[in-house]
Structure formats: structure tokens, C-alpha cells
Design a protein around this motif. Sequence first.
Motif, PDB file in Angstrom:
ATOM      1  N   LEU A 130     -50.061 -22.741 103.154  1.00 18.68           N
ATOM      2  CA  LEU A 130     -49.198 -21.996 102.277  1.00 18.68           C
ATOM      3  C   LEU A 130     -47.935 -20.705 102.969  1.00 18.68           C
ATOM      4  O   LEU A 130     -48.676 -20.913 104.619  1.00 18.68           O
ATOM      5  N   GLU A 131     -47.657 -20.124 102.143  1.00 13.79           N
ATOM      6  CA  GLU A 131     -46.908 -19.082 103.142  1.00 13.79           C
ATOM      7  C   GLU A 131     -47.481 -18.087 102.917  1.00 13.79           C
ATOM      8  O   GLU A 131     -48.989 -17.039 103.079  1.00 13.79           O
ATOM      9  N   LYS A 132     -47.776 -18.008 104.432  1.00 15.76           N
ATOM     10  CA  LYS A 132     -48.652 -16.861 105.206  1.00 15.76           C
ATOM     11  C   LYS A 132     -47.159 -15.043 105.445  1.00 15.76           C
ATOM     12  O   LYS A 132     -46.045 -15.306 105.593  1.00 15.76           O
ATOM     13  N   TYR A 133     -47.868 -14.505 106.104  1.00 19.66           N
ATOM     14  CA  TYR A 133     -47.865 -13.166 106.301  1.00 19.66           C
ATOM     15  C   TYR A 133     -47.854 -12.959 107.965  1.00 19.66           C
ATOM     16  O   TYR A 133     -49.565 -12.590 107.808  1.00 19.66           O
ATOM     17  N   GLU A 134     -47.523 -13.214 108.539  1.00 22.55           N
ATOM     18  CA  GLU A 134     -47.786 -12.764 110.152  1.00 22.55           C
ATOM     19  C   GLU A 134     -49.191 -13.814 110.600  1.00 22.55           C
ATOM     20  O   GLU A 134     -50.043 -12.905 110.975  1.00 22.55           O
ATOM     21  N   GLY A 135     -49.318 -14.731 110.178  1.00 18.50           N
ATOM     22  CA  GLY A 135     -50.378 -15.813 109.789  1.00 18.50           C
ATOM     23  C   GLY A 135     -51.229 -15.529 108.777  1.00 18.50           C
ATOM     24  O   GLY A 135     -51.995 -15.785 108.645  1.00 18.50           O
ATOM     25  N   ASN A 136     -51.307 -14.410 108.422  1.00 22.34           N
ATOM     26  CA  ASN A 136     -51.952 -13.692 107.276  1.00 22.34           C
ATOM     27  C   ASN A 136     -52.219 -14.502 105.959  1.00 22.34           C
ATOM     28  O   ASN A 136     -50.599 -14.643 105.170  1.00 22.34           O
ATOM     29  N   LEU A 137     -52.816 -14.846 105.000  1.00 16.69           N
ATOM     30  CA  LEU A 137     -53.050 -15.180 103.831  1.00 16.69           C
ATOM     31  C   LEU A 137     -52.459 -14.655 102.877  1.00 16.69           C
ATOM     32  O   LEU A 137     -53.093 -13.315 103.155  1.00 16.69           O
ATOM     33  N   PRO A 151     -48.357  -9.580  91.487  1.00 16.65           N
ATOM     34  CA  PRO A 151     -47.321  -9.740  92.570  1.00 16.65           C
ATOM     35  C   PRO A 151     -47.884  -9.850  94.396  1.00 16.65           C
ATOM     36  O   PRO A 151     -49.605 -10.332  94.146  1.00 16.65           O
ATOM     37  N   ARG A 152     -46.901  -9.940  95.204  1.00 15.77           N
ATOM     38  CA  ARG A 152     -47.531 -10.832  96.172  1.00 15.77           C
ATOM     39  C   ARG A 152     -47.921  -9.717  97.257  1.00 15.77           C
ATOM     40  O   ARG A 152     -47.888  -8.692  97.188  1.00 15.77           O
ATOM     41  N   PHE A 153     -49.278 -10.094  97.446  1.00 14.11           N
ATOM     42  CA  PHE A 153     -49.879  -8.980  98.606  1.00 14.11           C
ATOM     43  C   PHE A 153     -50.708  -9.185  99.451  1.00 14.11           C
ATOM     44  O   PHE A 153     -51.144 -10.923  99.521  1.00 14.11           O
ATOM     45  N   VAL A 154     -50.332  -8.659 100.817  1.00 10.55           N
ATOM     46  CA  VAL A 154     -51.633  -8.838 102.078  1.00 10.55           C
ATOM     47  C   VAL A 154     -52.724  -8.443 101.846  1.00 10.55           C
ATOM     48  O   VAL A 154     -52.629  -7.498 101.727  1.00 10.55           O
ATOM     49  N   SER A 155     -54.339  -9.171 101.480  1.00 11.33           N
ATOM     50  CA  SER A 155     -55.265  -8.513 101.680  1.00 11.33           C
ATOM     51  C   SER A 155     -56.294  -7.973 102.420  1.00 11.33           C
ATOM     52  O   SER A 155     -56.505  -8.564 103.240  1.00 11.33           O
ATOM     53  N   THR A 156     -55.783  -6.929 103.036  1.00  8.84           N
ATOM     54  CA  THR A 156     -57.287  -6.708 104.265  1.00  8.84           C
ATOM     55  C   THR A 156     -58.108  -7.916 104.131  1.00  8.84           C
ATOM     56  O   THR A 156     -58.883  -8.420 105.417  1.00  8.84           O
ATOM     57  N   VAL A 157     -59.571  -7.067 102.876  1.00  5.96           N
ATOM     58  CA  VAL A 157     -60.655  -7.738 103.165  1.00  5.96           C
ATOM     59  C   VAL A 157     -60.531  -9.912 103.219  1.00  5.96           C
ATOM     60  O   VAL A 157     -61.101  -9.981 103.627  1.00  5.96           O
ATOM     61  N   ASP A 158     -59.838 -10.157 102.514  1.00  6.94           N
ATOM     62  CA  ASP A 158     -59.661 -10.761 102.027  1.00  6.94           C
ATOM     63  C   ASP A 158     -59.030 -12.071 103.878  1.00  6.94           C
ATOM     64  O   ASP A 158     -59.374 -12.944 103.651  1.00  6.94           O
ATOM     65  N   ARG A 200     -53.532  -6.870 112.894  1.00  5.32           N
ATOM     66  CA  ARG A 200     -52.662  -5.862 113.143  1.00  5.32           C
ATOM     67  C   ARG A 200     -51.987  -5.009 112.528  1.00  5.32           C
ATOM     68  O   ARG A 200     -51.989  -3.703 112.207  1.00  5.32           O
ATOM     69  N   PRO A 201     -51.185  -5.757 111.757  1.00  4.64           N
ATOM     70  CA  PRO A 201     -50.500  -5.271 111.211  1.00  4.64           C
ATOM     71  C   PRO A 201     -51.051  -4.814 109.187  1.00  4.64           C
ATOM     72  O   PRO A 201     -50.225  -3.650 108.807  1.00  4.64           O
ATOM     73  N   LEU A 202     -52.267  -5.013 109.206  1.00  2.80           N
ATOM     74  CA  LEU A 202     -52.956  -4.002 108.470  1.00  2.80           C
ATOM     75  C   LEU A 202     -53.455  -2.761 108.704  1.00  2.80           C
ATOM     76  O   LEU A 202     -54.246  -1.993 108.649  1.00  2.80           O
ATOM     77  N   PHE A 203     -53.488  -2.148 110.237  1.00  4.33           N
ATOM     78  CA  PHE A 203     -53.777  -0.901 111.473  1.00  4.33           C
ATOM     79  C   PHE A 203     -53.321  -0.384 110.711  1.00  4.33           C
ATOM     80  O   PHE A 203     -52.264  -0.082 111.438  1.00  4.33           O
ATOM     81  N   ASN A 204     -54.221   0.868 110.796  1.00  5.42           N
ATOM     82  CA  ASN A 204     -53.494   1.995 111.243  1.00  5.42           C
ATOM     83  C   ASN A 204     -54.284   2.609 112.297  1.00  5.42           C
ATOM     84  O   ASN A 204     -55.004   3.505 112.403  1.00  5.42           O
ATOM     85  N   GLN A 205     -52.575   3.073 113.692  1.00  4.38           N
ATOM     86  CA  GLN A 205     -53.935   3.268 114.867  1.00  4.38           C
ATOM     87  C   GLN A 205     -53.310   5.254 114.376  1.00  4.38           C
ATOM     88  O   GLN A 205     -54.655   5.801 115.515  1.00  4.38           O
ATOM     89  N   ASP A 215     -47.885  -5.101 101.004  1.00  5.69           N
ATOM     90  CA  ASP A 215     -46.599  -6.158 100.428  1.00  5.69           C
ATOM     91  C   ASP A 215     -45.675  -6.631 101.709  1.00  5.69           C
ATOM     92  O   ASP A 215     -44.956  -5.944 102.305  1.00  5.69           O
ATOM     93  N   PRO A 216     -45.881  -8.332 101.448  1.00  2.00           N
ATOM     94  CA  PRO A 216     -45.627  -9.159 102.013  1.00  2.00           C
ATOM     95  C   PRO A 216     -43.745  -9.163 102.083  1.00  2.00           C
ATOM     96  O   PRO A 216     -43.133  -9.277 103.641  1.00  2.00           O
ATOM     97  N   ASP A 217     -43.561  -8.804 101.070  1.00  2.00           N
ATOM     98  CA  ASP A 217     -41.794  -8.708 101.230  1.00  2.00           C
ATOM     99  C   ASP A 217     -40.699  -7.524 101.830  1.00  2.00           C
ATOM    100  O   ASP A 217     -40.044  -7.751 102.983  1.00  2.00           O
ATOM    101  N   SER A 218     -41.737  -6.407 101.316  1.00  2.00           N
ATOM    102  CA  SER A 218     -41.003  -4.749 102.657  1.00  2.00           C
ATOM    103  C   SER A 218     -41.828  -4.560 103.393  1.00  2.00           C
ATOM    104  O   SER A 218     -41.325  -3.762 104.458  1.00  2.00           O
ATOM    105  N   GLY A 219     -43.343  -5.272 103.581  1.00  2.00           N
ATOM    106  CA  GLY A 219     -43.974  -4.265 105.023  1.00  2.00           C
ATOM    107  C   GLY A 219     -44.489  -3.355 104.853  1.00  2.00           C
ATOM    108  O   GLY A 219     -45.277  -2.885 105.634  1.00  2.00           O
TER     109      GLY A 219
END
Length: 283
Positions: A130-137, A151-158, A200-205, A215-219
Motif C-alpha cells: 500500500l502507498e504510504k506517507y512517511e510510513g503512515n497508511l 480525496p487522499r488523506f493521512v489521518s492521525t486517528v487512523d 511527527r509530520p502530524l504533530f504541531n510542536q 494532504d500527502p500530495d502537498s504535505g
Amino acid sequence: MLVSLALFMLGNPFHRLVALIILADIPLTLLTSSKIRLKHTKVTEKQREKLLSYASSMWGFFEDLCTRENNFLPPDNIQFSPVKATAHRTSPTNIGLMLTSFLAARDMGFISNEELCMRITLSLNSVEKLEKYEGNLLNWYDTKTLQPLSPRFVSTVDSGNFLCALVALKEGLREYLSECPALSNVITRIETLIAQTDLRPLFNQKRQLFHIGLDPDSGKKSNSYYDLYMSEARITSYFAVANRIESGKHWGALGRIFVRQGRFTGLASWTGTMFEYFMPNLF
């Protein structure tokens, strides 16, 4: 207690007042710190058989549908009325629950060690493709083609649900290692998936909070955050802090707002759903 008595006997009026407050607090402390006796209800053999029949029926969903047609992944749902139809899409949460259901089926004696190993191996073969973003499904995939859905999306809860399902799975599999040496390789593959998933890409420091996703395409990250303790992403937060991915500051940053209805008081969530309150407790 002795200090309080001394203050009461020898101190000034203010000291006596403090001593009285401390002494009055002792019975309350003893009362509230006493052990709670839990009532244990014995399950009868008839009740046990009924519960197992329910579990067996639930297992039938995965047994019937997690087949080659769906690349050994779980369809999101099946509809029986008005016409029978299968939703050939799946999410990281669905996949995680399927994998732990394989383990539960073995624990309940529905399948053998060999079938457990085979089912997990076939499913992992698909997950690894499966295609992933920084290892995230990603949020949704077509189970027939394995392609991400729009729409392609990386979900924190998932991502959190999937990671915690993998942790529960690999720890449960260790119990069967002595019976099935092939599971050692399966555990290694699971640990690799966990290690490659970067939250970490999903986190706001700055806010010390997780974004809803990105959005995995634009980040580009969502403008909304999981900012309440009582949310479906609570297990993601727990995983991140427990694994030192994020600091304990994040756990403290989660809002704990109390609400009251009649004589009941509890923590507020966004929408009051069982998914927010109970889903994280599975893991």
C-alpha cells in the motif's frame, strides 16, 4: 495526627483551627482510600456458549470477506438490505482491527496456529504494498486494486489505531512462538511497519497537539487539531508519549473540560460518540 493534637493543645486559636481541619480530614481520607470490593459474576456454561457463538458469528465476517478478492484486507462493511452489497474499501483502523481479530480467533480456538500465521502473512503482503506517507497508511484504499481513494488523506486517528493494533498483535503472537516458529518472521515484519511509521509530520510542536491529518500530495496539514483528552485520537497521543515520540507536555495539553447533565458529570468530547469515549480503550 500527633502534630495536629499538639497544635490543638498548645497552639494559638489559628493553630487550633488548622488542627481541627486536619483531624476532621482523617476519617474522610480513610473512607476514600479504602479498597473497593468488586463483585465477580460467574459466567454459566450456557452463557459462555452463547458468548462464543456471538464471537464466532463476528469472526465469520473476516473469514468470509478477507479473501483474495479483497487482497486479504477487510471491506469497510457489508449491506444485506435492500440488496446485498459489499463496500470494497478499507481504512487503517479496519485493517488493524482485522489483524487483532485474527489473534482473537486463535485465542478462542476458532483457527489453528498455522492458519493464524497464514492469514497474517497474506494480509501483511498487501499492507506492505500500500502507498504510504512517511510510513503512515492513507485514509482509504480500494480493496480490489489497493489504490488510494480520493480525496487522499493521512489521518492521525487512523495511524494511531493501526500502530496500537500492531503492538497488541505482535505481543499476542509471542505467546504462540513456542508452538509456531514461523511467527518469529511475522513479528519482525510487524515491528518493521511500526518503526517505519512516523507520527511527527502530524504533530504541531508550537501547540503541542496533533493535527486531524494532512494532504500527502502537498504535505499541508489540517487547520483543526485533536485538542480534547476525550477523543478518538487519545490512543495516538498515548502511543506517541509512551514511545518518546513526543513529550509529556502533549498529554498535559489535551483539554479536560467537564460537563454536567443532571447528577452525571464527565469529560466533554466533540460530538459525544462511543468512538470518542470507548474506541481508544480497546488498546
